[in-house]
Design a protein around this motif. Structure first.
Motif, short mmCIF file in Angstrom:
data_model
loop_
_atom_site.label_atom_id
_atom_site.label_comp_id
_atom_site.label_asym_id
_atom_site.label_seq_id
_atom_site.Cartn_x
_atom_site.Cartn_y
_atom_site.Cartn_z
N ILE A 120 0.84 -1.21 0.00
CA ILE A 120 0.00 0.00 0.00
C ILE A 120 0.87 1.25 0.00
N ILE A 121 1.89 1.26 0.85
CA ILE A 121 2.80 2.41 0.93
C ILE A 121 3.53 2.61 -0.41
N SER A 122 3.91 1.50 -1.02
CA SER A 122 4.62 1.58 -2.31
C SER A 122 3.74 2.21 -3.38
N TYR A 123 2.46 1.83 -3.41
CA TYR A 123 1.55 2.40 -4.41
C TYR A 123 1.28 3.88 -4.12
N ILE A 124 1.21 4.24 -2.85
CA ILE A 124 1.04 5.66 -2.50
C ILE A 124 2.25 6.47 -2.96
N LEU A 125 3.45 5.93 -2.72
CA LEU A 125 4.67 6.60 -3.17
C LEU A 125 4.71 6.70 -4.70
N LEU A 126 4.23 5.66 -5.36
CA LEU A 126 4.19 5.65 -6.83
C LEU A 126 3.30 6.78 -7.36
N VAL A 127 2.11 6.92 -6.78
CA VAL A 127 1.18 7.97 -7.20
C VAL A 127 1.75 9.36 -6.94
N LEU A 128 2.36 9.54 -5.77
CA LEU A 128 2.95 10.83 -5.42
C LEU A 128 4.10 11.20 -6.36
N CYS A 129 4.91 10.20 -6.72
CA CYS A 129 6.02 10.45 -7.65
C CYS A 129 5.52 10.86 -9.02
N ILE A 130 4.47 10.20 -9.49
CA ILE A 130 3.89 10.54 -10.80
C ILE A 130 3.33 11.95 -10.78
N PHE A 131 2.61 12.29 -9.72
CA PHE A 131 2.00 13.62 -9.60
C PHE A 131 3.07 14.71 -9.57
N LEU A 132 4.12 14.51 -8.76
CA LEU A 132 5.18 15.50 -8.63
C LEU A 132 5.96 15.65 -9.94
N THR A 133 6.19 14.54 -10.63
CA THR A 133 6.89 14.59 -11.92
C THR A 133 6.07 15.38 -12.94
N PHE A 134 4.76 15.16 -12.95
CA PHE A 134 3.88 15.87 -13.87
C PHE A 134 3.90 17.38 -13.60
N ILE A 135 3.79 17.77 -12.34
CA ILE A 135 3.80 19.18 -11.97
C ILE A 135 5.14 19.81 -12.34
N PHE A 136 6.24 19.12 -12.02
CA PHE A 136 7.57 19.65 -12.30
C PHE A 136 7.79 19.81 -13.80
N THR A 137 7.35 18.83 -14.58
CA THR A 137 7.46 18.91 -16.04
C THR A 137 6.68 20.08 -16.59
N PHE A 138 5.47 20.28 -16.09
CA PHE A 138 4.62 21.38 -16.52
C PHE A 138 5.29 22.74 -16.25
N LEU A 139 5.87 22.91 -15.07
CA LEU A 139 6.51 24.17 -14.71
C LEU A 139 7.78 24.41 -15.52
N VAL A 140 8.54 23.35 -15.75
CA VAL A 140 9.76 23.49 -16.55
C VAL A 140 9.42 23.87 -17.99
N GLU A 141 8.33 23.31 -18.52
CA GLU A 141 7.88 23.66 -19.88
C GLU A 141 7.53 25.15 -19.97
#
Length: 319
Positions: A5-26
């Protein structure tokens, strides 16, 4: 179970943060002066000559006023507007506006030297345009224009407002972009999220979560990381579809005169996004192949161990 469960939560958080960071860098990448100039050089800027209702835009009126002040024929405006020199001039001007809009950093975008260079390097365009109309630009007229450029160059800010003046004028008009969201709302949000401290914080949190996911799943790293890259790519595809359809369509309807430019800009930005998507999909595919190979090797190893055990028992029975 808790570890999963913790691993899947970390997975979702990593995807979300990567998406936000990519958007801002663009956003930061595409608002650089070099990038703005490149986009403008490859686009047709004649849409600036008219606003959505067919009336002259304020920018065109400013250009016309300046050209009239320095005695350049108004019939050459369209040709001058689409020259590379003018596009560099406009790109620098727009970059300064975005710099102020996003970072509250006031730069002098238009200088006396910029105006002199703009006019001098457009003489060939002006001359060719007049020749096509059966007219000529004499050396005496060029000298007169140079004299007027020097005379009016110190008053250039009256024709081209600074970024601060322009943004203040737009925000006081309370420009509504979508529903009840105004331009001031968007600029305030972007100013907060594009702050270097905020970007570094996002990157630091992302690396912490990614490291935790890596350490917690020693034997199943490929399992989680292939999903990380695949789901990140899938999220970008959804975002790309949304921008390329709904956002583009709304912008083109609101700014009909600029629909060609808007279409070009969004397509250019989309190219960057699709490159990121392709890289993420390829990495996900490679990790999937590695995982499959590891499972196959594990299965073979297990079978060998079982066979060795059976052979040992048979030998013991024979003795």
């Amino acid at each position: 179970m808790i570890k999963k469960i913790i691993s899947y939560i970390l997975l979702v958080l990593c995807i979300f943060l990567t998406f936000i960071f990519t958007f801002l860098v663009e956003i930061k990448w595409n608002t650089r002066e070099e990038q703005m100039v490149r986009y403008l050089k490859n686009a047709d800027l004649t849409f600036i000559m008219n606003s959505y209702d067919g009336m002259e835009s304020e920018l065109l009126q400013n250009v016309e006023d300046y050209l009239e002040a320095i005695h350049i024929p108004a019939s050459t405006i369209e040709a001058v507007l689409n020259s590379d020199v003018t596009k560099e001039f406009v790109g620098k001007y727009l970059s300064g506006i975005f710099t102020y809009l996003l970072y509250q950093k006031e730069d002098v975008t238009i200088t006396k030297d910029d105006v002199i260079q703009l006019v001098n390097e457009n003489f060939s365009i002006i001359s060719a345009t007049l020749q096509a109309q059966g007219l000529t630009l004499s050396e005496e007229e060029k000298n007169q224009i140079d004299a007027y450029v020097s005379e009016y160059s110190d008053q250039v800010l009256e024709f081209f407002p600074t970024a601060n003046q322009l943004i203040q004028k737009l925000t006081t008009q309370d420009v509504v972009l979508v529903n009840s969201i105004t331009l001031s709302d968007v600029t305030s949000f972007l100013q907060s999220v594009l702050n270097p401290t905020f970007l570094i914080s996002i990157l630091g949190i992302f690396l912490f979560f990614l490291g935790a996911l890596w350490l917690m799943n020693k034997g199943k790293r490929c399992f989680y990381f292939k999903r990380y890259f695949f789901l990140f790519a899938f999220l970008l595809v959804l975002c790309e579809i949304f921008i390329g359809t709904i956002i583009k369509e709304n912008l083109m309807l609101r700014l009909e005169s600029a629909e060609t430019f808007i279409n070009y800009m969004i397509n250019e930005i989309s190219k960057h996004v699709w490159i990121i998507i392709l890289c993420a999909v390829v990495i996900s595919f490679v990790l999937s192949r590695i995982e499959r190979k590891e499972k196959k090797n594990e299965k073979i190893f297990t079978e060998l161990c079982e066979n060795n055990g059976e052979e040992t028992r048979e030998k013991s029975d024979e003795v």
